[in-house]
Design a protein around this motif. Structure first.
Motif, short mmCIF file in Angstrom:
data_model
loop_
_atom_site.label_atom_id
_atom_site.label_comp_id
_atom_site.label_asym_id
_atom_site.label_seq_id
_atom_site.Cartn_x
_atom_site.Cartn_y
_atom_site.Cartn_z
N LEU A 63 0.85 -1.18 0.00
CA LEU A 63 0.00 0.00 0.00
C LEU A 63 0.89 1.23 0.00
O LEU A 63 1.77 1.37 0.85
N ALA A 64 0.70 2.11 -0.97
CA ALA A 64 1.50 3.34 -1.06
C ALA A 64 0.82 4.44 -0.26
O ALA A 64 -0.25 4.91 -0.63
N GLU A 65 1.44 4.79 0.86
CA GLU A 65 0.97 5.93 1.63
C GLU A 65 1.74 7.14 1.13
O GLU A 65 2.55 7.05 0.22
N SER A 66 1.53 8.28 1.73
CA SER A 66 2.11 9.52 1.20
C SER A 66 3.63 9.47 1.06
O SER A 66 4.17 9.90 0.05
N THR A 67 4.35 8.91 2.04
CA THR A 67 5.81 8.92 1.97
C THR A 67 6.46 7.56 2.15
O THR A 67 7.67 7.46 2.21
N ARG A 68 5.64 6.51 2.24
CA ARG A 68 6.22 5.19 2.48
C ARG A 68 5.34 4.09 1.90
O ARG A 68 4.18 4.31 1.56
N LEU A 69 5.94 2.91 1.80
CA LEU A 69 5.20 1.73 1.38
C LEU A 69 4.90 0.89 2.61
O LEU A 69 5.72 0.77 3.51
N LEU A 70 3.72 0.31 2.64
CA LEU A 70 3.27 -0.45 3.80
C LEU A 70 2.85 -1.84 3.35
O LEU A 70 2.09 -1.99 2.39
N ASP A 71 3.39 -2.88 4.02
CA ASP A 71 2.95 -4.25 3.75
C ASP A 71 1.57 -4.44 4.36
O ASP A 71 1.40 -4.24 5.57
#
Length: 102
Positions: free
Chosen positions: A24-32
């Motif tokens: 999941l692409a959040e504003s400044t990072r990728l999240l598993d």
């Protein structure tokens, strides 16, 4: 969020259609994340890895729901778990769009 009148995750009539990992692409990072697609809503959970090791215990003896994918069963046996990231998204309010990979 807890609702004392009903537990939305405990419906006996709900069917799990698909599940799987996603970034999941959040504003400044990728999240598993790990998604669970039911016949009435989409549940997004955050993948967390337990940093503590089980002191000599055999994690293969941990009871796991047989309907989960082997990948998720293995992840749970290794001490990982999923926490609900946000409220479930009802399918009648969900819009899917194809996007070009970045």
């Amino acid at each position: 969020r807890e609702n004392s009148s009903e537990n939305i995750l405990s419906s006996a009539n709900r069917l799990l259609l698909h599940e799987g990992k996603l970034m999941l692409a959040e504003s400044t990072r990728l999240l598993d994340v790990y998604l669970f697609l039911f016949d009435d809503f989409l549940l997004i959970t955050k993948i967390k890895r337990n940093k503590k090791k089980y002191g000599g215990s055999d994690t293969s003896l941990i009871p796991i729901c047989p309907s989960l994918t082997p990948e998720l069963q293995s992840f749970i046996r290794e001490g990982g778990f999923c926490t609900v990231l946000d409220q479930p998204i009802p399918l009648d309010r969900l819009i899917l769009k194809n996007v070009e990979p970045v």
